[in-house]
Design an enzyme around this catalytic site. Structure first.
Site, short mmCIF file in Angstrom:
data_model
loop_
_atom_site.label_atom_id
_atom_site.label_comp_id
_atom_site.label_asym_id
_atom_site.label_seq_id
_atom_site.Cartn_x
_atom_site.Cartn_y
_atom_site.Cartn_z
N TYR A 56 -11.97 -4.11 6.55
CA TYR A 56 -11.88 -3.56 5.18
C TYR A 56 -12.74 -2.31 5.01
O TYR A 56 -12.37 -1.43 4.22
CB TYR A 56 -12.20 -4.66 4.15
N GLN A 94 0.37 -5.07 -5.68
CA GLN A 94 -0.20 -5.90 -4.61
C GLN A 94 -1.14 -5.05 -3.76
O GLN A 94 -1.79 -5.56 -2.86
CB GLN A 94 0.93 -6.43 -3.71
N ASN A 95 -1.17 -3.75 -4.05
CA ASN A 95 -1.96 -2.84 -3.22
C ASN A 95 -3.43 -2.88 -3.60
O ASN A 95 -3.78 -3.02 -4.77
CB ASN A 95 -1.44 -1.41 -3.35
N VAL A 96 -4.28 -2.71 -2.58
CA VAL A 96 -5.72 -2.73 -2.82
C VAL A 96 -6.30 -1.31 -2.81
O VAL A 96 -7.50 -1.14 -2.97
CB VAL A 96 -6.43 -3.65 -1.79
N HIS A 112 -3.95 -8.52 -5.96
CA HIS A 112 -4.54 -8.90 -4.66
C HIS A 112 -5.93 -8.30 -4.47
O HIS A 112 -6.41 -8.21 -3.34
CB HIS A 112 -3.62 -8.47 -3.51
N CYS A 123 -24.14 -15.03 -6.05
CA CYS A 123 -24.30 -15.09 -7.51
C CYS A 123 -23.00 -14.81 -8.25
O CYS A 123 -22.97 -14.78 -9.47
CB CYS A 123 -25.38 -14.10 -7.97
N SER A 181 8.17 -5.82 0.53
CA SER A 181 9.13 -6.55 1.37
C SER A 181 9.58 -7.86 0.73
O SER A 181 10.51 -8.49 1.20
CB SER A 181 8.51 -6.84 2.73
N LEU A 206 12.77 1.13 0.78
CA LEU A 206 13.36 1.81 1.93
C LEU A 206 14.52 0.99 2.51
O LEU A 206 15.52 1.54 2.98
CB LEU A 206 12.28 2.01 3.00
N ALA A 223 10.28 6.00 -1.81
CA ALA A 223 9.73 5.90 -3.17
C ALA A 223 9.38 7.28 -3.72
O ALA A 223 9.61 7.56 -4.90
CB ALA A 223 8.50 5.01 -3.16
P1 OAD Z 1 5.05 -4.93 3.39
O1 OAD Z 1 4.48 -4.15 4.52
O2 OAD Z 1 5.37 -6.35 3.61
O3 OAD Z 1 6.40 -4.24 2.87
C1 OAD Z 1 6.45 -2.87 2.61
C2 OAD Z 1 7.86 -2.52 2.15
O4 OAD Z 1 7.88 -1.16 1.78
C3 OAD Z 1 8.95 -2.72 3.21
O5 OAD Z 1 10.04 -3.45 2.65
C4 OAD Z 1 9.37 -1.29 3.56
O6 OAD Z 1 10.76 -1.18 3.86
C5 OAD Z 1 9.04 -0.56 2.28
N1 OAD Z 1 8.73 0.88 2.49
C6 OAD Z 1 8.09 1.47 3.52
N2 OAD Z 1 7.97 2.79 3.32
C7 OAD Z 1 8.54 3.05 2.11
C8 OAD Z 1 8.74 4.23 1.33
N3 OAD Z 1 8.31 5.43 1.74
N4 OAD Z 1 9.37 4.11 0.15
C9 OAD Z 1 9.81 2.89 -0.30
N5 OAD Z 1 9.65 1.75 0.40
C10 OAD Z 1 9.03 1.82 1.58
O7 OAD Z 1 4.03 -4.75 2.16
P2 OAD Z 1 3.91 -5.60 0.82
O8 OAD Z 1 5.24 -6.09 0.38
O9 OAD Z 1 3.10 -4.83 -0.12
O10 OAD Z 1 -1.41 -9.09 0.98
O11 OAD Z 1 3.05 -6.83 1.32
C11 OAD Z 1 2.67 -7.82 0.40
C12 OAD Z 1 1.32 -8.36 0.75
O12 OAD Z 1 1.31 -8.80 2.11
C13 OAD Z 1 0.19 -7.36 0.69
O13 OAD Z 1 -0.34 -7.21 -0.60
C14 OAD Z 1 -0.82 -7.96 1.61
C15 OAD Z 1 0.10 -8.33 2.75
O14 OAD Z 1 -0.33 -9.34 3.56
C16 OAD Z 1 -2.65 -9.49 1.28
O15 OAD Z 1 -3.34 -8.93 2.13
C17 OAD Z 1 -3.10 -10.69 0.51
ZN ZN Z 2 -25.45 -11.59 -5.81
#
Ligand code: OAD
Ligand code: ZN
Length: 237
Positions: A56, A94-96, A112, A123, A181, A206, A223
């Site tokens: 991280y 879901q983005n950090v 997330h 604490c 995804s 995508l 996007a």
């Molecule tokens: P993923 O990596 O699972 O999915 C990303 C999605 O974005 C895919 O479906 C791609 O096709 C699409 N993509 C990629 N480039 C793109 C673009 N330029 N424009 C539009 N779409 C595009 O990521 P998340 O769905 O965010 O959680 O993953 C969900 C969670 O899983 C995250 O928050 C994280 C991960 O494990 C934790 O860490 C708790």
């Molecule tokens: Zn503390």
């Protein structure tokens, strides 16, 4: 689409991909090089906290070298436009990363967690920091050493703000999913909740997500191109 006032947008890693932040599950994604169990679970942190802090730290350090892209700034434009029309936008991410905020959006829910937030397990204090953390780092409140973990929701932990998110979905006219995804619940289930409540639903990605069939409409492409065009449609329609 009929006149829309209130919108919930759910975003995932795909919206930040064109800014240079790696997604998780695409080819070249973060989960190709790293094991989820090792870096994204409480058990992984307990087993090897240094490895997890390092993972991280590297992602946090990257934030200073990336910029919001046209999809982020378009959502900020949408937020202001909807408010001007008596409605509102809720961005559930879901983005950090902090690219929605740096793109100008204000109503952003980080379900997330956030790379720029830290959490003292001694604490319970949470605080903002862009620094790197080691096992020697002290909590600024209680001074405990080695107890500061990333304020990131790991697998097996409860996502944040679920009540607020469900209320936002309940009160929206349109639910839009961008760059995710659809592999991780509960986020992936919000489209089904929206459908059950009779909301309009749109996916911008995508490629088709795992829950693509739940959406009324799917637009496939980058996007950074599709989101600004869609925002124009909403604000001018
Ligand atoms: P993923 O990596 O699972 O999915 C990303 C999605 O974005 C895919 O479906 C791609 O096709 C699409 N993509 C990629 N480039 C793109 C673009 N330029 N424009 C539009 N779409 C595009 O990521 P998340 O769905 O965010 O959680 O993953 C969900 C969670 O899983 C995250 O928050 C994280 C991960 O494990 C934790 O860490 C708790
Ligand atoms: Zn503390």
């Amino acid at each position: 689409m009929s006149k829309i006032k209130n919108i919930v947008v759910l975003t995932g890693a795909g919206i930040s991909a064109e800014s240079g932040i790696r997604t998780f599950r695409d080819t070249g994604g973060l989960w190709e090089d790293h094991s989820i169990e090792e870096v994204a679970t409480p058990e992984g942190y307990a087993a090897n906290p240094e490895l997890v802090l390092g993972f991280y730290n590297a992602r946090r350090a990257q934030l200073s070298s990336v910029e919001p892209n046209p999809a982020h700034t378009a959502l900020s434009r949408l937020e202001k436009g909807l408010i001007g029309q008596g409605g509102y936008l809720t961005i559930v991410t879901q983005n950090v990363d902090d690219l929605h905020e740096r793109g100008g959006a204000e109503n952003v829910i980080h379900m997330h967690g956030e790379l720029l937030s830290q959490w003292c397990r001694s604490c319970n204090h949470k605080f903002k920091s862009s620094e790197s953390f080691t096992l020697q780092s002290q909590c600024p409140k209680c001074s405990a050493g080695g107890k500061v973990r990333p304020d990131i929701v790991w697998f097996g932990e409860m996502p944040y703000y679920m009540d607020t998110i469900e209320m936002s979905v309940t009160n929206c006219d349109l639910f839009v999913s961008i760059g995710t995804s659809g592999a991780v619940y509960p986020a992936a289930g919000y489209v089904q909740m929206a459908r059950g409540l009779g909301k309009q639903t749109l996916e911008i990605n995508l490629e088709r997500s795992e829950g693509s069939h739940f959406f009324h409409e799917t637009r496939l492409g980058k996007a950074g191109e599709l989101v600004p065009a869609w925002v124009d449609e909403v604000l001018n329609g």
